[in-house]
Write an enzyme that holds these catalytic residues in place. Structure first.
Site, PDB file in Angstrom:
ATOM      1  N   LYS A  13      -0.712  -0.751  -2.314  1.00 46.08           N
ATOM      2  CA  LYS A  13      -1.970  -0.080  -2.698  1.00 46.08           C
ATOM      3  C   LYS A  13      -3.042  -1.077  -3.118  1.00 46.08           C
ATOM      4  O   LYS A  13      -4.197  -0.957  -2.726  1.00 46.08           O
ATOM      5  CB  LYS A  13      -1.747   0.891  -3.882  1.00 46.08           C
ATOM      6  CG  LYS A  13      -0.858   2.064  -3.586  1.00 46.08           C
ATOM      7  CD  LYS A  13      -0.820   3.009  -4.770  1.00 46.08           C
ATOM      8  CE  LYS A  13      -0.342   2.379  -6.052  1.00 46.08           C
ATOM      9  NZ  LYS A  13       1.052   2.457  -6.358  1.00 46.08           N
ATOM     10  N   ARG A  88      -1.462  10.528 -11.253  1.00 41.10           N
ATOM     11  CA  ARG A  88      -0.027  10.314 -11.093  1.00 41.10           C
ATOM     12  C   ARG A  88       0.768  11.545 -11.507  1.00 41.10           C
ATOM     13  O   ARG A  88       1.986  11.548 -11.368  1.00 41.10           O
ATOM     14  CB  ARG A  88       0.413   9.141 -11.959  1.00 41.10           C
ATOM     15  CG  ARG A  88       0.431   7.789 -11.259  1.00 41.10           C
ATOM     16  CD  ARG A  88       0.796   6.782 -12.323  1.00 41.10           C
ATOM     17  NE  ARG A  88       1.399   5.562 -11.872  1.00 41.10           N
ATOM     18  CZ  ARG A  88       0.743   4.451 -11.611  1.00 41.10           C
ATOM     19  NH1 ARG A  88      -0.564   4.422 -11.638  1.00 41.10           N
ATOM     20  NH2 ARG A  88       1.400   3.353 -11.313  1.00 41.10           N
ATOM     21  N   ARG A 127       5.441 -10.683  -6.774  1.00 43.10           N
ATOM     22  CA  ARG A 127       3.992 -10.460  -6.776  1.00 43.10           C
ATOM     23  C   ARG A 127       3.314 -11.332  -7.838  1.00 43.10           C
ATOM     24  O   ARG A 127       3.825 -11.516  -8.936  1.00 43.10           O
ATOM     25  CB  ARG A 127       3.727  -8.985  -7.074  1.00 43.10           C
ATOM     26  CG  ARG A 127       2.285  -8.641  -7.302  1.00 43.10           C
ATOM     27  CD  ARG A 127       2.007  -7.194  -7.064  1.00 43.10           C
ATOM     28  NE  ARG A 127       2.620  -6.310  -8.046  1.00 43.10           N
ATOM     29  CZ  ARG A 127       2.575  -4.985  -7.952  1.00 43.10           C
ATOM     30  NH1 ARG A 127       1.980  -4.405  -6.937  1.00 43.10           N
ATOM     31  NH2 ARG A 127       3.136  -4.243  -8.874  1.00 43.10           N
ATOM     32  N   ARG A 160       2.893  -9.844 -13.538  1.00 40.66           N
ATOM     33  CA  ARG A 160       2.758  -8.735 -14.484  1.00 40.66           C
ATOM     34  C   ARG A 160       4.032  -8.553 -15.294  1.00 40.66           C
ATOM     35  O   ARG A 160       5.131  -8.728 -14.786  1.00 40.66           O
ATOM     36  CB  ARG A 160       2.443  -7.449 -13.719  1.00 40.66           C
ATOM     37  CG  ARG A 160       1.002  -7.362 -13.310  1.00 40.66           C
ATOM     38  CD  ARG A 160       0.738  -6.232 -12.384  1.00 40.66           C
ATOM     39  NE  ARG A 160       1.461  -5.009 -12.695  1.00 40.66           N
ATOM     40  CZ  ARG A 160       1.304  -3.870 -12.020  1.00 40.66           C
ATOM     41  NH1 ARG A 160       0.464  -3.827 -11.016  1.00 40.66           N
ATOM     42  NH2 ARG A 160       1.988  -2.811 -12.342  1.00 40.66           N
ATOM     43  N   ARG A 171      10.229   2.111 -13.023  1.00 43.73           N
ATOM     44  CA  ARG A 171       8.940   2.544 -12.458  1.00 43.73           C
ATOM     45  C   ARG A 171       9.136   3.337 -11.170  1.00 43.73           C
ATOM     46  O   ARG A 171       8.447   4.326 -10.939  1.00 43.73           O
ATOM     47  CB  ARG A 171       8.040   1.327 -12.208  1.00 43.73           C
ATOM     48  CG  ARG A 171       7.454   0.784 -13.499  1.00 43.73           C
ATOM     49  CD  ARG A 171       6.844  -0.573 -13.310  1.00 43.73           C
ATOM     50  NE  ARG A 171       5.712  -0.571 -12.406  1.00 43.73           N
ATOM     51  CZ  ARG A 171       5.263  -1.638 -11.760  1.00 43.73           C
ATOM     52  NH1 ARG A 171       5.870  -2.800 -11.917  1.00 43.73           N
ATOM     53  NH2 ARG A 171       4.229  -1.558 -10.973  1.00 43.73           N
TER      54      ARG A 171
END
Ligand code: AMP
Length: 220
Positions: A13, A88, A127, A160, A171
């Site tokens: 995303k 969400r 990431r 992160r 998650r």
């Protein structure tokens, strides 16, 4: 034009939002980025947000909605927005529909990115993100030109807090439980375009499919 981009964490995303933002010049509103800014600025709100986010849990609806309401007033979203990470939950989706209806506008398109879960784990744990401009990298497949430095703004990249293997598992299960109903909610409105990605698809190949969906709306 108002667009929502959705998909499980790690479905791309963030990367696709940057491409959409660059190409269509549409304000990218990521609630995750807005929340992380608060945390980085060490505000009391930031501390509260971190207590949920660092556990991989959703921030409660009331708090999320109150922050979104303020953010969306900014000039950069006045001609349309690309929502990323909001809504969400069904409560958030219902709030958004009502808020847009009150302004005589609506959501034009929901882009649903679908990818294999095994790929997601690899993507998230490798990431790197830029805390300043929000650009996203992957240590092996989309590395920055200079290791650890953002190509776009030269800031030091970070990983992160919630991008660890353990937190990704939470998650993913939270996302599946709460976000799938949101996608179904929009499927009932017939505004969802699903983009199923293969592991070998490059970001630009995925973006070509996204462009077709967006241009389809613009031509209507
Ligand atoms: P993201 O950057 O979209 O992956 O969001 C990172 C984290 O921020 C999530 O795991 C949640 O803890 C929180 N968050 C972001 N957007 C929302 C939302 N719409 N509702 C609740 N929590 C959110």
């Amino acid at each position: 034009m108002n667009i929502l981009i959705t998909g499980l964490p790690g479905s791309g995303k963030g990367t696709q939002s940057e491409l959409i933002n660059d190409f269509y010049n549409i304000g990218h509103l990521s609630t995750g980025n807005v929340f992380r800014n608060q945390i980085q600025n060490e505000t009391s709100l930031g501390k509260e947000l971190a207590s949920y986010m660092n556990e991989g849990k959703l921030v409660p609806d009331e708090l999320t909605i109150s922050i979104l309401k303020e953010e969306i007033k900014l000039e950069k979203y006045s001609t349309g927005f690309l929502l990323d990470g909001f809504p969400r939950t069904i409560a958030q989706a219902e709030f958004l529909d009502q808020m847009l209806a009150d302004e005589n506008t609506k959501l034009d398109l929901v882009l649903e990115l679908v990818i294999d879960e095994n790929v997601i784990i690899d993507r998230i744990t490798k990431r790197q993100v830029c805390p300043e401009c929000g650009a996203t990298y992957h240590m092996t497949s989309i590395p920055s030109k200079v290791e650890g430095i953002c190509d776009k703004c030269g800031s030091a990249l970070i990983q992160r807090e919630d991008d660890t293997v353990e937190k990704v598992a939470t998650r993913l299960s939270v996302a599946k439980e709460q976000t799938v109903p949101v996608i179904n909610y929009y499927k009932e409105q017939n505004i969802v375009t699903t983009i199923t990605m293969d592991v070998t698809d490059s970001a630009s190949e995925v973006f070509e499919n996204i462009k077709k969906a967006i241009d389809g709306i613009n031509n209507n």
